[in-house]
Design a protein around this motif. Sequence first.
Motif, PDB file in Angstrom:
ATOM      1  N   LYS A  15       0.816  -1.214   0.000  1.00 17.22           N
ATOM      2  CA  LYS A  15       0.000   0.000   0.000  1.00 17.22           C
ATOM      3  C   LYS A  15       0.851   1.266   0.000  1.00 17.22           C
ATOM      4  N   LYS A  16       2.061   1.177   0.511  1.00 19.51           N
ATOM      5  CA  LYS A  16       2.962   2.323   0.554  1.00 19.51           C
ATOM      6  C   LYS A  16       3.417   2.756  -0.845  1.00 19.51           C
ATOM      7  N   ALA A  17       3.423   1.812  -1.778  1.00 21.39           N
ATOM      8  CA  ALA A  17       3.959   2.085  -3.113  1.00 21.39           C
ATOM      9  C   ALA A  17       3.188   3.199  -3.813  1.00 21.39           C
ATOM     10  N   ALA A  18       1.863   3.185  -3.746  1.00 20.52           N
ATOM     11  CA  ALA A  18       1.061   4.209  -4.426  1.00 20.52           C
ATOM     12  C   ALA A  18       1.272   5.576  -3.798  1.00 20.52           C
ATOM     13  N   TYR A  19       1.616   5.612  -2.531  1.00 25.65           N
ATOM     14  CA  TYR A  19       1.868   6.877  -1.841  1.00 25.65           C
ATOM     15  C   TYR A  19       3.235   7.453  -2.221  1.00 25.65           C
ATOM     16  N   ASN A  20       4.216   6.579  -2.411  1.00 27.45           N
ATOM     17  CA  ASN A  20       5.588   7.028  -2.656  1.00 27.45           C
ATOM     18  C   ASN A  20       5.989   7.136  -4.126  1.00 27.45           C
ATOM     19  N   TYR A  21       5.206   6.541  -5.056  1.00 24.98           N
ATOM     20  CA  TYR A  21       5.637   6.479  -6.452  1.00 24.98           C
ATOM     21  C   TYR A  21       4.491   6.763  -7.418  1.00 24.98           C
ATOM     22  N   PHE A  22       4.858   7.273  -8.619  1.00 28.10           N
ATOM     23  CA  PHE A  22       3.964   7.338  -9.772  1.00 28.10           C
ATOM     24  C   PHE A  22       4.264   6.100 -10.605  1.00 28.10           C
ATOM     25  N   PHE A  23       3.248   5.348 -11.005  1.00 26.86           N
ATOM     26  CA  PHE A  23       3.462   4.134 -11.790  1.00 26.86           C
ATOM     27  C   PHE A  23       3.392   4.445 -13.278  1.00 26.86           C
ATOM     28  N   GLU A  24       4.412   4.032 -14.020  1.00 28.82           N
ATOM     29  CA  GLU A  24       4.448   4.222 -15.465  1.00 28.82           C
ATOM     30  C   GLU A  24       3.922   2.978 -16.181  1.00 28.82           C
ATOM     31  N   GLU A  25       4.472   1.818 -15.852  1.00 26.24           N
ATOM     32  CA  GLU A  25       4.081   0.555 -16.488  1.00 26.24           C
ATOM     33  C   GLU A  25       4.010  -0.526 -15.423  1.00 26.24           C
ATOM     34  N   ARG A  26       3.163  -1.527 -15.674  1.00 27.90           N
ATOM     35  CA  ARG A  26       3.025  -2.648 -14.736  1.00 27.90           C
ATOM     36  C   ARG A  26       3.368  -3.946 -15.452  1.00 27.90           C
ATOM     37  N   TYR A  27       3.977  -4.857 -14.700  1.00 25.55           N
ATOM     38  CA  TYR A  27       4.330  -6.170 -15.228  1.00 25.55           C
ATOM     39  C   TYR A  27       3.949  -7.227 -14.208  1.00 25.55           C
ATOM     40  N   GLU A  28       3.681  -8.438 -14.710  1.00 26.33           N
ATOM     41  CA  GLU A  28       3.403  -9.562 -13.825  1.00 26.33           C
ATOM     42  C   GLU A  28       4.538 -10.560 -13.983  1.00 26.33           C
ATOM     43  N   ALA A  29       5.228 -10.854 -12.881  1.00 24.51           N
ATOM     44  CA  ALA A  29       6.387 -11.734 -12.921  1.00 24.51           C
ATOM     45  C   ALA A  29       6.131 -12.967 -12.064  1.00 24.51           C
ATOM     46  N   GLY A  30       6.665 -14.090 -12.498  1.00 27.17           N
ATOM     47  CA  GLY A  30       6.629 -15.301 -11.690  1.00 27.17           C
ATOM     48  C   GLY A  30       7.689 -15.203 -10.608  1.00 27.17           C
ATOM     49  N   MET A  31       7.603 -16.075  -9.608  1.00 23.47           N
ATOM     50  CA  MET A  31       8.572 -16.052  -8.507  1.00 23.47           C
ATOM     51  C   MET A  31       9.148 -17.440  -8.293  1.00 23.47           C
ATOM     52  N   VAL A  32      10.451 -17.497  -7.990  1.00 26.62           N
ATOM     53  CA  VAL A  32      11.097 -18.744  -7.634  1.00 26.62           C
ATOM     54  C   VAL A  32      11.052 -18.832  -6.113  1.00 26.62           C
ATOM     55  N   LEU A  33      10.274 -19.800  -5.598  1.00 25.42           N
ATOM     56  CA  LEU A  33      10.078 -19.931  -4.151  1.00 25.42           C
ATOM     57  C   LEU A  33      10.452 -21.323  -3.687  1.00 25.42           C
ATOM     58  N   GLN A  34      10.759 -21.422  -2.403  1.00 23.85           N
ATOM     59  CA  GLN A  34      10.993 -22.728  -1.777  1.00 23.85           C
ATOM     60  C   GLN A  34       9.675 -23.213  -1.186  1.00 23.85           C
ATOM     61  N   GLY A  35       9.609 -24.494  -0.865  1.00 28.13           N
ATOM     62  CA  GLY A  35       8.380 -25.093  -0.362  1.00 28.13           C
ATOM     63  C   GLY A  35       7.844 -24.440   0.895  1.00 28.13           C
ATOM     64  N   TRP A  36       8.721 -24.149   1.853  1.00 28.21           N
ATOM     65  CA  TRP A  36       8.266 -23.542   3.106  1.00 28.21           C
ATOM     66  C   TRP A  36       7.704 -22.146   2.866  1.00 28.21           C
ATOM     67  N   GLU A  37       8.223 -21.455   1.831  1.00 26.35           N
ATOM     68  CA  GLU A  37       7.731 -20.109   1.520  1.00 26.35           C
ATOM     69  C   GLU A  37       6.303 -20.167   0.973  1.00 26.35           C
ATOM     70  N   VAL A  38       6.018 -21.150   0.135  1.00 30.65           N
ATOM     71  CA  VAL A  38       4.675 -21.299  -0.423  1.00 30.65           C
ATOM     72  C   VAL A  38       3.680 -21.578   0.699  1.00 30.65           C
ATOM     73  N   LYS A  39       4.064 -22.442   1.634  1.00 27.96           N
ATOM     74  CA  LYS A  39       3.188 -22.757   2.766  1.00 27.96           C
ATOM     75  C   LYS A  39       2.931 -21.512   3.613  1.00 27.96           C
ATOM     76  N   ALA A  40       3.973 -20.721   3.847  1.00 28.39           N
ATOM     77  CA  ALA A  40       3.822 -19.499   4.642  1.00 28.39           C
ATOM     78  C   ALA A  40       2.953 -18.477   3.905  1.00 28.39           C
ATOM     79  N   LEU A  41       3.083 -18.405   2.573  1.00 30.45           N
ATOM     80  CA  LEU A  41       2.249 -17.494   1.790  1.00 30.45           C
ATOM     81  C   LEU A  41       0.775 -17.869   1.891  1.00 30.45           C
TER      82      LEU A  41
END
Length: 165
Positions: A15-41
């Motif tokens: 939520k802080k991003a919209a307050y601190n920045y003007f957005f020019e372009e948006r992209y959707e990126a995949g993420m390389v995660l470990q198993g414990w990270e997926v469970k925590a997410l």
Amino acid sequence: MAKKPDSASRIADNKKAAYNYFFEERYEAGMVLQGWEVKALREGKVQLTDGYVVIREGELYLIGCQINPLKTASTHVSPEAARTKKLLLHKEEIKRLIGKVEQKGFTLVPLNLHYKGGRVKCDIALAKGKDLHDKRETEKKRDWEREKGRLMRHAVPSNKRSGKD
């Protein structure tokens, strides 16, 4: 530009991003995660506010994104909450971003984490930092919208019937 993911698939927002920045372009990126990270997410144990994206050797990395491990994490894994995560984009998109980031004032900011097709995705934005007066303007607009909503709620309709027909 992809449509916004529905709120049920959202994991975390910056939520802080919209307050601190003007957005020019948006992209959707995949993420390389470990198993414990997926469970925590899945449990919502993530904090994206202090995160930022850097480009190293032609690849994107998410730094400062805290994924707090669950207490029931595997015994043979030593989880690191602030681990640097690799982001996945097409080479052409990365080359384009490298060119833009090298321009003055542009940076890459993570906006949110969400699920898409069973995978975790990170929306990132090519952004320019706001000056102090821009932040004040954003705050004024937000306050005015809040006040306007308050006034509209308490306003009495002016075309009430007088009861004479």
